[in-house]
Design a protein around this motif. Structure first.
Motif, mmCIF file in Angstrom:
data_model
loop_
_atom_site.group_PDB
_atom_site.id
_atom_site.type_symbol
_atom_site.label_atom_id
_atom_site.label_comp_id
_atom_site.label_asym_id
_atom_site.label_seq_id
_atom_site.Cartn_x
_atom_site.Cartn_y
_atom_site.Cartn_z
ATOM 1 N N TRP A 152 51.137 48.674 20.640
ATOM 2 C CA TRP A 152 52.123 48.261 20.831
ATOM 3 C C TRP A 152 52.546 47.823 21.961
ATOM 4 O O TRP A 152 53.577 47.335 21.880
ATOM 5 C CB TRP A 152 53.319 49.555 19.879
ATOM 6 N N SER A 155 51.131 44.503 23.083
ATOM 7 C CA SER A 155 52.430 43.519 22.210
ATOM 8 C C SER A 155 53.144 43.746 22.779
ATOM 9 O O SER A 155 54.180 43.012 22.998
ATOM 10 C CB SER A 155 51.992 43.791 21.002
ATOM 11 N N TYR A 158 53.572 41.447 26.983
ATOM 12 C CA TYR A 158 52.487 39.917 25.955
ATOM 13 C C TYR A 158 54.505 39.435 25.380
ATOM 14 O O TYR A 158 54.487 38.416 26.093
ATOM 15 C CB TYR A 158 51.644 40.263 24.981
ATOM 16 N N LEU A 159 55.204 40.373 24.475
ATOM 17 C CA LEU A 159 55.860 39.722 23.970
ATOM 18 C C LEU A 159 57.138 39.465 25.352
ATOM 19 O O LEU A 159 57.766 38.394 24.970
ATOM 20 C CB LEU A 159 56.787 40.334 23.898
ATOM 21 N N SER A 175 59.070 33.451 16.086
ATOM 22 C CA SER A 175 57.879 33.798 15.858
ATOM 23 C C SER A 175 57.256 34.669 17.043
ATOM 24 O O SER A 175 56.616 35.568 16.685
ATOM 25 C CB SER A 175 57.009 32.458 16.701
ATOM 26 N N LEU A 176 58.488 34.609 18.373
ATOM 27 C CA LEU A 176 58.734 36.844 19.146
ATOM 28 C C LEU A 176 59.429 37.162 17.688
ATOM 29 O O LEU A 176 58.798 38.210 18.382
ATOM 30 C CB LEU A 176 59.062 35.585 20.315
ATOM 31 N N ARG A 178 59.431 37.488 14.839
ATOM 32 C CA ARG A 178 58.709 37.818 13.447
ATOM 33 C C ARG A 178 57.713 38.747 14.283
ATOM 34 O O ARG A 178 56.993 40.077 13.779
ATOM 35 C CB ARG A 178 57.925 37.041 12.870
ATOM 36 N N HIS A 179 57.017 38.415 15.260
ATOM 37 C CA HIS A 179 55.222 39.661 16.590
ATOM 38 C C HIS A 179 55.758 40.531 16.656
ATOM 39 O O HIS A 179 55.504 42.229 16.031
ATOM 40 C CB HIS A 179 55.297 37.977 16.904
ATOM 41 N N VAL A 182 56.648 42.835 13.098
ATOM 42 C CA VAL A 182 55.481 43.329 12.399
ATOM 43 C C VAL A 182 54.970 44.227 12.737
ATOM 44 O O VAL A 182 54.772 45.003 12.587
ATOM 45 C CB VAL A 182 55.359 41.334 12.109
ATOM 46 N N THR A 183 54.611 43.892 13.816
ATOM 47 C CA THR A 183 54.074 45.094 15.139
ATOM 48 C C THR A 183 54.712 46.125 15.423
ATOM 49 O O THR A 183 54.086 47.618 15.129
ATOM 50 C CB THR A 183 54.239 44.403 16.289
ATOM 51 N N THR A 224 59.622 27.743 10.517
ATOM 52 C CA THR A 224 58.378 28.691 10.816
ATOM 53 C C THR A 224 58.098 29.076 9.488
ATOM 54 O O THR A 224 58.369 28.021 7.562
ATOM 55 C CB THR A 224 58.525 29.564 10.796
#
Length: 310
Positions: A152, A155, A158-159, A175-176, A178-179, A182-183, A224
C-alpha cells in the motif's frame, strides 16, 4: 478534472482551515514558532481525494469517518497511532470507515492518505465483484499482513506521482481511482475480499458479442473496463474471465487495440495541421510517449512516420 491544493505555510491558521475540511477532530497542541512548518498537497478526483502533508508541531488527531473510507499512514519517529486500546504499527498504513483512530506526534510527521466517498466506493466495488447487494465495510483497521501494508505504501507513492499527469484525462482519472480503491480494499480485511473470493460469473457467446460490440462502438469515448461490464450486465471480474476464455486476451488489451486501430486510421486520414498528440488524446492515450511505444510495437513504425507518409 483534478482539483489540486498546495499549501506551504508557517501559519497555524492555515492548518486549522484545511483540517476543518478533512480531519475536523484534529488539533494542534503546542507550536514552536521557530520550528513550525506545514507543507500540504491534496488532489481531489471524482470519488476520491489523495492527501500528502508534513507538519512540524505537537499534534493530536482523531479520525472517525461517517460517509467516507479513510486509509492513511502517519510516518513519525516521535509519536503513536492507536485504535481503542490497541497500538498500531506506525510504519504501516491503517484504514477505517467508522472506527475511531487516533494519532499523536511531538515534533514532525509525514502523512499520506486516500479519502474515498463511501457511496462511490461501494458502487465500484459492486461492479468489480459482480455482487449487486454488496455492503462495503472494512472489518479490520490494520493491514492483513505487513507485506500488504508495505505494498500500500509503495502504491500510494506511485499513484501520487501518476496523478500529476491526469489533466483532463477522464480515463486515467478513473483508472487511478480504481487502482487506489482495489489496493486499499485488498490491503485490509473487508467485505470486498469476501465477495471477490467467490467464483466469477461466466459469459455466454451472446454476452461476449455484446461486450465486443460495445467496445468497438464506444472506444473513442472515455470508457473503462468497468463501464463495459456494466453495459453487458456482468462483473468486471467475470468479464476478465470471459475474455481470457473466449479471446485469449483481456478486456483492457482488447480496448487498447481498438483504440490503437482508431488512432492508426486517423493518422492515415488526418489533416496537415493535426498532431500526433491530438490524435493520441482523442483515442484515450494521455501519455504520448507511451502511445508511440505501443503504436511502434503494433505497426512497426512511429505515429509520426504514418502521419507524414500517409
Amino acid at each position: 478534472m483534478a482539483d489540486v491544493i498546495r499549501v506551504d505555510s508557517r501559519d497555524a491558521a492555515d492548518v486549522e482551515q484545511i483540517w476543518r475540511q478533512y480531519v475536523p477532530s484534529a488539533r494542534l497542541e503546542r507550536i514552536d514558532p521557530q520550528r513550525f512548518a506545514f507543507h500540504w498537497l491534496s488532489v481531489r478526483l471524482s470519488g476520491m481525494t489523495m492527501v500528502r502533508y508534513t507538519l512540524t508541531a505537537r499534534v493530536h488527531a482523531a479520525v472517525q469517518p461517517e460517509d467516507q473510507l479513510f486509509a492513511c499512514r502517519v510516518a513519525t519517529t516521535d509519536g503513536w497511532v492507536r485504535s481503542g486500546r490497541s497500538d498500531l504499527d506506525v510504519p504501516l498504513p491503517w484504514a477505517t470507515d467508522s472506527t475511531q483512530v487516533e494519532a499523536h506526534w511531538a515534533v514532525t510527521a509525514d502523512v499520506s492518505a486516500f479519502i474515498f466517498d463511501r457511496a462511490h466506493a461501494q458502487e465500484l466495488a459492486r461492479t468489480i465483484t459482480g455482487d449487486e447487494l454488496l455492503t462495503l465495510r472494512l472489518t479490520g483497521v490494520s493491514p492483513r499482513t505487513a507485506t500488504a501494508g508495505r505494498h500500500w505504501n509503495r502504491s500510494f507513492e506511485y499513484l501520487l506521482n501518476a496523478v500529476g499527469h491526469v489533466d483532463d484525462d477522464q480515463l486515467l482519472e478513473a483508472s487511478l481511482m480504481r487502482h487506489a480503491l482495489v489496493t486499499t480494499l485488498s490491503t485490509f480485511h473487508s467485505t470486498f475480499l469476501d465477495a471477490a473470493a467467490k467464483d466469477p460469473h461466466t459469459a455466454g457467446a451472446s454476452t461476449m458479442r455484446r461486450a465486443v460490440t460495445y467496445i468497438d462502438e464506444h472506444a473513442h469515448l472515455a470508457i473503462t473496463v468497468d463501464d463495459v461490464a456494466r453495459a453487458v450486465h456482468m462483473s468486471s471480474r467475470g468479464l476478465q474471465y470471459a475474455f481470457r476464455r473466449g479471446l485469449d486476451t483481456t478486456p483492457a488489451a482488447y480496448l487498447r487495440r481498438v483504440r490503437l486501430d482508431g488512432a492508426h486510421r486517423d493518422l492515415q486520414n488526418s489533416k496537415p495541421d493535426v498532431t500526433v498528440g491530438e490524435i493520441a488524446r482523442r483515442w484515450g492515450f494521455g501519455n504520448t510517449s507511451r502511445f508511440g511505444d505501443l503504436y511502434r510495437q503494433t505497426y512497426g513504425r512511429s505515429p509520426r512516420e504514418t502521419l507524414e507518409r500517409d
